[in-house]
Design a protein around this motif. Structure first.
Motif, short mmCIF file in Angstrom:
data_model
loop_
_atom_site.label_atom_id
_atom_site.label_comp_id
_atom_site.label_asym_id
_atom_site.label_seq_id
_atom_site.Cartn_x
_atom_site.Cartn_y
_atom_site.Cartn_z
N MET A 106 -8.31 -3.84 -2.49
CA MET A 106 -7.71 -2.65 -1.89
C MET A 106 -7.15 -2.99 -0.53
SD MET A 106 -7.79 0.16 -3.65
CE MET A 106 -7.76 -0.21 -5.37
N PRO A 107 -6.07 -2.48 -0.06
CA PRO A 107 -5.12 -1.70 -0.87
C PRO A 107 -4.49 -2.58 -1.95
CG PRO A 107 -4.59 -1.61 1.50
CD PRO A 107 -5.63 -2.64 1.32
N PRO A 108 -4.06 -1.94 -3.04
CA PRO A 108 -3.54 -2.74 -4.15
C PRO A 108 -2.23 -3.42 -3.77
CG PRO A 108 -3.47 -0.39 -4.66
CD PRO A 108 -4.07 -0.51 -3.32
N VAL A 109 -1.93 -4.48 -4.51
CA VAL A 109 -0.69 -5.23 -4.25
C VAL A 109 0.50 -4.28 -4.36
CG1 VAL A 109 0.82 -6.99 -5.19
CG2 VAL A 109 -1.66 -7.37 -5.11
N GLY A 110 1.38 -4.43 -3.40
CA GLY A 110 2.56 -3.55 -3.41
C GLY A 110 2.50 -2.49 -2.33
N PHE A 111 1.29 -2.24 -1.85
CA PHE A 111 1.14 -1.26 -0.77
C PHE A 111 1.00 -2.01 0.55
CE2 PHE A 111 0.46 2.91 -2.73
CZ PHE A 111 0.49 2.56 -4.06
N PRO A 112 1.30 -1.33 1.65
CA PRO A 112 1.19 -2.02 2.96
C PRO A 112 -0.23 -2.55 3.16
CG PRO A 112 1.67 0.35 3.23
CD PRO A 112 1.82 0.05 1.79
N GLN A 113 -0.30 -3.83 3.48
CA GLN A 113 -1.59 -4.49 3.61
C GLN A 113 -2.01 -4.57 5.07
OE1 GLN A 113 -3.56 -5.80 1.12
NE2 GLN A 113 -2.19 -4.91 -0.41
N PRO A 114 -3.26 -4.24 5.36
CA PRO A 114 -3.74 -4.43 6.74
C PRO A 114 -3.90 -5.92 7.00
CG PRO A 114 -5.54 -3.76 5.29
CD PRO A 114 -4.30 -3.71 4.46
N ASP A 115 -3.84 -6.30 8.26
CA ASP A 115 -4.00 -7.74 8.54
C ASP A 115 -5.48 -8.09 8.66
OD1 ASP A 115 -2.84 -7.07 11.86
OD2 ASP A 115 -4.91 -7.21 11.17
N GLU A 116 -5.73 -9.38 8.77
CA GLU A 116 -7.10 -9.91 8.83
C GLU A 116 -7.96 -9.17 9.83
OE1 GLU A 116 -8.19 -12.38 6.00
OE2 GLU A 116 -9.42 -12.08 7.79
N ALA A 117 -7.44 -9.04 11.03
CA ALA A 117 -8.22 -8.44 12.12
C ALA A 117 -8.59 -7.01 11.78
CB ALA A 117 -7.44 -8.50 13.41
N GLU A 118 -7.66 -6.32 11.14
CA GLU A 118 -7.92 -4.91 10.82
C GLU A 118 -9.01 -4.80 9.75
OE1 GLU A 118 -3.86 -3.93 9.85
OE2 GLU A 118 -3.71 -2.68 11.66
N VAL A 119 -8.87 -5.65 8.75
CA VAL A 119 -9.89 -5.62 7.69
C VAL A 119 -11.26 -5.91 8.28
CG1 VAL A 119 -10.75 -6.77 5.62
CG2 VAL A 119 -8.32 -6.25 5.84
N ARG A 120 -11.27 -6.91 9.12
CA ARG A 120 -12.53 -7.30 9.72
C ARG A 120 -13.11 -6.17 10.55
NH1 ARG A 120 -12.04 -12.90 12.47
NH2 ARG A 120 -10.01 -12.36 11.68
N ALA A 121 -12.25 -5.56 11.32
CA ALA A 121 -12.73 -4.48 12.19
C ALA A 121 -13.33 -3.37 11.35
CB ALA A 121 -11.58 -3.96 13.04
N LEU A 122 -12.62 -3.00 10.31
CA LEU A 122 -13.08 -1.88 9.49
C LEU A 122 -14.40 -2.21 8.80
CD1 LEU A 122 -12.70 0.84 8.21
CD2 LEU A 122 -11.16 -0.16 6.54
#
Lengths: 448, 823
Positions: free
Chosen positions: B84-100
């Motif tokens: 998630m988010p699925p391919v084709g949708f705007p992807q968060p970057d590494e730092a954002e994923v990590r933060a979340l």
């Protein structure tokens, strides 16, 4: 029968020590005698010996009533009046008929069916319904078990056992349908449990009542724990313990039901612990189980394979340490033929034990043997040549006075053995048109 | 980033009502987390669209998030594995994923930390089969093992001592009744009249490719050859038994007689000779072993013993033309052609030709077909009758000789038994009821022994014996829980480490009230681990954690794995058992399970592994440095139970590692998943290539990107654990990479990674051992306990005894929560 005022004896009364003796009268009186005005029921049994027989030592000299017991059959002489030796019967469908080798498989498969089985080692086996199962299906409502199949040689039941034929063919003589063999039970303990439940064995009524009382008092004690325990338990613990107390109550109910049971199904013999140490004991035990089954009317149809077809059993106890099947391929060597005869004689002696036991049980104004028909034999005569005609066949017992025993009958060559089965089924009250390759009834069994 | 994943499967029973406090950094929810969620998640997971039935937008506050751990755990997993988010949708970057993900994890951890401690509760659980057998053995010194005939116990959370799933049916109740009668009779009066019985032992044999070549070198004892038969058989009582060893197969005509060697537990064998030319045979142009046998007499103790029957110097005594050692010198009787009577001249010619052909073929009779087919064990003969002194001493305290007991013996005897059997102090009223049963029987004329026997039977079917019931905490203490009593603690200890009742010393300490003292507890743990009874831990915990129990039903395909025989099966199991045992006895580090460079091998297993220099059938410790094996992952048992019968399965092996080493079991595949086309495997693509299909499909990749690589790393070991460099026509490619990017090539590198993540591994073992020790599945509130234990065990070098001691000292082990009040 006196009407007995049955006081309702609470278990507590028994527990308080009025004792097991009070329990006796109502058990005794409730046991049925075999009332003499009931018609005797006919039993049917088959005993199979594998790999054929030395016919020269089997076939009696003389025919009709004046025949001489052969060497192999000598042990049956005391029962002359109950024994019929039938010569000349055949299982035509045991022959190759174009299918090549596999006579042992075909012998086992055709013995009670008269059918030429399908040559396959896979799951698509096909044979025919066997005579014992025809009877069992017709009489299924009469007894608790429709039939009993026993065997004394363990073997595989799948895969190739004889020249491309499935082990199912060599392993069972009894077939419920063309595709369903009834594999025999090998373990006498399991057979006992099937017949008599998990009970331990014969007990006098006193002993039985006593044991029931003891068990009930034990169960009573633990049931009492409920009151003390439950208040202390949480809900999930209580649910677990509920299962337990339900189990306790169930057993109490079973014991109480058993006490009230009208039928006496106490096993007339002790529960075996497993396969006995010697072969003779093993075979005799399997015979005893059949007698017990007939005696208590748990079933009226049984079969025993003393060995599976192609048997490899060894008989060191009679001086034959050789494996049976290779032995029967003696190519005429005299020492080896002699050994085969020894094995055949040994088998017949074990069978004589069966006959003796059946004769020892009184029934009505005769014996259990009078009301039984036992077929003893093989679907091979010459084991070296794999011959399926002039088969070794005995018919023992009177079938409820339906058979005029005590004779050696010689039938025309290649008379189908299935004709014998049709006739026997008649005597059980099971009327069939044909079975396997039968051509009619077998004559002269009931008349001179 | 470490390969750390929260377990995907977390089962919650009661969701605790989280008090209205917040986690670590609740303010961040508004300031930084919500914006991230808005950008990446609310697009689909809102009130209108509710994709996957999930409305993340509804979680308005930190409290709301903390109240639904299941959902947010899933969020973490999906984001970490980039589903998630699925391919084709705007992807968060590494730092954002990590933060979340970090925020979510931290919040929950803090909430857990702040939540009131919850020791959990175990449902009253009945003794399982092993526990029942062992308890009777320790209570009455009778080792009849009646529970071996009971229905199999159900398992929960991977173990068959789980209170919630162990149930009692009326059938089982009946078996308990009979078992108690039998065991008590045996204890008081002896085993009774045991008629000797016969048991046939015929394990499936290996497939033999007929061969006329004599090998230059081979095992002269015959024990590791295909012609041998090995089996483990349980003997019911001490005594004498006869074992008939029955052969089968063929050998060239004219060969010398052979020897049959029979041994028990690897002792020096008895040897008997057999000449296949004696007695009847199917053939006259070769030697035929069919049905031929020899009888051996042995005297053994009750219990399991390893039986081995072999044909030593197998390739000797053959006719000279085969070139083996000690060629046959006996005169050969050539069969004669016998004309058939009534045959035509053509038929006679035909028959002569066939005879000549037969004689020619007989010259090339294979030399490796003779073998041991089955055993028949008959007995017991000459066994000790009468009750054993140990049993009588276990029951009677009065000191009288058998038959000399007085009425006065009844009450103290029964009383003592009740106390031992109930594993706790008993009230007078309880004992009185049982004694009354005995005295009533006595009054009815039973002997003292019989009367006592009846009382003992009653005790053995009462709930206080069959169940481990722990008292319910008072209402006041319900939520926080109460310490279990010292006696309950003693039972927990002994059933954990011994699968049996507490012994006299434990009960003494419990009665004295000193069991809980840290130094006493530690000393007891050490003592109990040293005791031979801790074998139950190896069999019960090890057999289910490492799954070597599965070896019993493993059925490797005979065509593909012709060498797999019972010897190998039994040896594999023994290896893993001995390995586990040594970790306990030598108090080794848990990481030895990952890569301990040693194992316990016998010759059969060593040959299978390609480890040189191991001769003989006894097991001994072998240094595995420089071989390709270490730890448990490359032991035959694990490799075999994680394969199919016809081939390896990287998926099964990966799953095994995830489940048993990383506590991260994958969920079941979704319904409708098409099966792998077995026929195509290895045909036009390597197995590996075919499994690539797992990764191309996103739904599948979620789990398979974790599982498959681990299995690929072990692909050099075939489905029965032998080393290979080719799989059919394809070379083995043991490279893989984990989702977090770490790559490896081969088993050693996988083990290095696992060892690097040893905290994860230790956490997994802790969870499993704690589950086994408690007899219940672990809940969310146990996580704290697990973390604490792992930290402390790490500080002690991950020693096994440290783990056991920490578990035993932990809150859930020492305490018990009350039943929740329904609000």
């Amino acid at each position: 029968m006196n009407p007995i005022t049955r006081k309702h004896l609470s278990r507590r009364t028994v527990l308080r020590g009025i004792g097991a003796s009070v329990a006796l009268p109502w058990l005794d009186a409730m046991r049925p005698a075999f009332a003499s005005n009931r018609p005797p029921t006919v039993r049917l049994a088959f005993t199979y010996v594998p790999n054929g027989v030395t016919m020269a030592d089997w076939t009696p000299k003389g025919t009709g009533k004046e025949f001489e017991f052969s060497r192999i059959l000598k042990s049956l002489e005391p029962y002359r009046d109950d024994v019929m030796v039938l010569s000349g019967l055949a299982q035509h469908n045991g022959n190759a008929l174009g299918d090549g080798p596999g006579d042992h498989a075909r012998a086992g498969a055709s013995f009670l069916t008269g059918v030429h089985c399908k040559k396959t080692a896979g799951a698509d086996i096909s044979n025919g319904i066997s005579a014992d199962q025809v009877a069992a299906q017709a009489l299924a409502q009469e007894t608790r078990l429709p039939s009993l199949e026993l065997g004394c040689e363990e073997s595989r039941t799948v895969g190739n056992c004889d020249s491309g034929y499935s082990c199912a063919y060599t392993n069972s003589i009894s077939w419920r349908s063309a595709t369903t063999p009834m594999p025999p039970e090998m373990n006498p303990r399991s057979a006992f449990e099937r017949l008599f439940g998990a009970d331990e064995g014969p007990m006098t009524p006193e002993a039985r009542a006593r044991r029931a009382a003891r068990r009930l008092s034990v169960l009573d004690l633990v049931a009492e724990r409920r009151q003390a325990l439950e208040p202390t338990l949480g809900a999930s613990d209580r649910r677990k313990l509920d299962e337990y107390f339900y189990g306790v109550r169930e057993i109490e109910r079973q014991i109480e039901r058993a006490e009230k049971d009208q039928r006496d199904v106490t096993a007339p013999l002790e529960k075996p612990s497993g396969i006995p140490a010697t072969f003779a004991e093993y075979v005799k035990l399997m015979f005893d189980l059949q007698v017990a089954a007939f005696q208590t009317d748990v079933t009226r149809i049984s079969s025993l394979m003393i060995g599976r077809e192609g048997s490899l059993q060894v008989y060191p106890e009679i001086g034959v340490p050789d494996s049976h099947h290779p032995l029967t391929h003696h190519r005429g060597t005299p020492e080896l033929v002699e050994k085969v005869t020894k094995v055949n004689t040994f088998h017949a002696e074990l069978f004589a034990h069966f006959v003796g036991r059946l004769k020892a049980v009184s029934e009505g104004d005769g014996t259990l043997l009078d009301n039984t028909m036992v077929v003893y034999g093989s679907a091979l005569s010459d084991g070296d040549r794999h011959t399926h005609e002039d088969l070794p066949v005995l018919l023992v017992g009177r079938g409820g006075k339906a058979i005029k025993s005590g004779r050696h009958l010689v039938y025309p060559e290649k008379t189908p053995m299935t004709n014998l089965y049709l006739t026997l089924l008649d005597k059980m009250g099971v009327k069939e048109e044909t079975i396997g390759d039968s051509t009619g009834r077998l004559q002269h069994l009931s008349d001179v | 980033m470490s390969f750390s994943l929260l377990p995907l499967l977390v089962l919650l029973s009661d969701v605790p009502v989280v008090p209205a406090h917040t986690g670590k950094d609740p303010a961040a929810f508004e300031s930084s987390i919500k914006p991230l969620l808005t950008k990446s998640c609310y697009v689909c997971h809102n009130a209108q669209l509710k994709n996957a039935d999930l409305n993340l937008q509804a979680f308005d506050t930190t409290e709301a998030v903390l109240a639904d751990p299941d959902t947010w755990e899933k969020v973490v997993v999906k984001m970490k594995t980039r589903q998630m988010p699925p391919v084709g949708f705007p992807q968060p970057d590494e730092a954002e994923v990590r933060a979340l993900t970090r925020w979510i994890e931290d919040e929950f951890q803090e909430a857990e930390r702040r939540a009131p401690a919850d020791p959990g509760r175990v449902t009253a659980r009945r003794l399982n089969r092993a526990e029942y057998n062992n308890t009777l053995r320790d209570l009455l010194a009778v080792d009849l093992r009646p529970a071996d005939d009971f229905p199999q116990d159900d398992s929960g959370y991977g173990f068959d001592n789980n209170g919630d799933v162990l149930s009692i049916s009326p059938v089982l109740m009946e078996k308990y009744m009979r078992a108690s009668e039998k065991v008590v009779r045996s204890a008081l009066f002896g085993p009774g009249d045991l008629k000797p019985t016969m048991t046939k032992i015929q394990p499936p044999g290996p497939k033999i490719e007929p061969c006329t070549d004599v090998p230059a070198e081979y095992d002269l004892t015959g024990l590791t050859l295909h012609s041998a038969l090995h089996a483990v058989h349980r003997f019911p009582v001490d005594g004498e038994y006869q074992v008939r060893v029955v052969l089968g197969g063929l050998r060239p005509a004219g060969s010398e007689p052979i020897d049959i060697a029979f041994a028990v537990d690897g002792a020096a064998p008895q040897i008997l000779s057999l000449d296949p030319q004696d007695g009847a045979s199917f053939y006259d142009d070769k030697q035929d072993f069919t049905g031929k046998y020899r009888d051996f007499k042995v005297r053994v103790t009750a219990g399991e013993h390893w039986l081995s029957a072999a044909l030593p110097r197998y390739y000797e005594g053959l006719p000279a033309r085969y070139g083996g050692k000690n060629p046959a010198t006996r005169p050969v009787v050539k069969p004669e052609w016998k004309p058939r009577p009534n045959a035509t001249p053509e038929q006679l010619e035909e028959s002569k030709k066939r005879f000549a052909k037969r004689m020619e073929e007989a010259e090339k009779t294979p030399v490796n077909e003779g073998r041991i087919r089955h055993l028949e064990v008959v007995g017991p003969f000459d066994y000790p009758r009468g009750p054993s002194p140990k049993s009588l001493a276990a029951v009677f305290a009065c000191g009288h000789a058998p038959g000399r007991h007085r009425d006065g013996c009844i009450a103290p005897t029964v009383g003592r038994f009740v106390r031992r059997a109930y594993r706790r102090p008993v009230q007078d009223a309880e004992t009185a009821a049982v004694v009354a049963l005995a005295t009533r029987a006595r009054a009815q004329g039973d002997s003292v022994e019989e009367s006592v026997g009846l009382a003992l039977q009653a005790v053995l079917v009462s709930p206080d014996f069959l169940f481990r019931i722990e008292k319910e905490p008072t209402a006041a203490a319900a939520a926080a829980g109460e310490p279990v009593t010292d006696h309950e603690l003693a039972s927990r200890l002994s059933y954990f480490l011994w699968a049996s009742m507490p012994d006299a010393e434990l009960l003494r300490l419990a009665a004295a009230g000193t069991l809980r003292k840290p130094e006493v507890l530690a000393a007891q743990v050490r003592r109990m681990l040293k005791d031979a009874k801790s074998q139950a831990l190896v069999e019960g915990f090890g057999g289910q954690w490492l799954q070597f129990r599965g070896l019993e039903s493993a059925a490797p395909d005979k065509e593909r794995f012709p060498s797999f025989d019972n010897n190998l099966r039994l040896s594999m199991r023994r290896e893993t058992e001995l390995f586990f045992e040594s970790v306990i006895r030598e108090d080794r580090s848990l990481t030895d399970f990952i890569d301990g460079p040693y194992s316990f091998l016998n010759e059969r297993l060593a040959r299978h592994y390609g480890v040189p220099g191991v001769v003989g059938s006894e097991f001994r410790k072998v240094d595995l440095q420089g071989t390709r094996r270490s730890g448990v992952l490359t032991q035959g048992s694990v490799l075999t139970v994680s394969s199919y019968s016809t081939r390896t399965s990287p998926v099964l092996r990966g799953k095994w590692v995830l489940e048993n080493f990383l506590a991260a079991p994958p969920p079941d595949p979704p319904a409708g998943t098409p099966r792998l086309d077995e026929a195509k495997i290895g045909a036009d693509q390597s197995l590996r290539k075919q499994l690539e299909a797992h990764r191309s499909n996103q739904t599948c990749a979620a789990c398979h990107s974790r599982m498959d690589p681990l299995g690929f790393g072990l692909e050099n070991f075939d489905a029965i654990g032998a080393w290979r460099t080719e799989d059919g026509k394809y070379p083995v490619d043991a490279k893989g990479a984990l989702p977090d990017g770490r790559a490896f090539d081969g088993p050693d590198e996988i083990k290095a990674i696992l060892k690097g993540d040893r905290q994860e591994f230790a956490a997994c073992v802790t969870e499993k051992l704690l589950t086994y020790a408690l007899g219940r599945g672990l809940e969310r509130y146990d996580r704290r306990t697990v973390r604490d234990i792992v930290d402390r065990v790490a500080a002690r070098d991950y020693r096994f005894s440290a783990l056991v001691l920490e578990i035993v000292s932990s809150m859930p082990f020492q305490m018990r929560r009350g039943e929740r009040a329904r609000s």
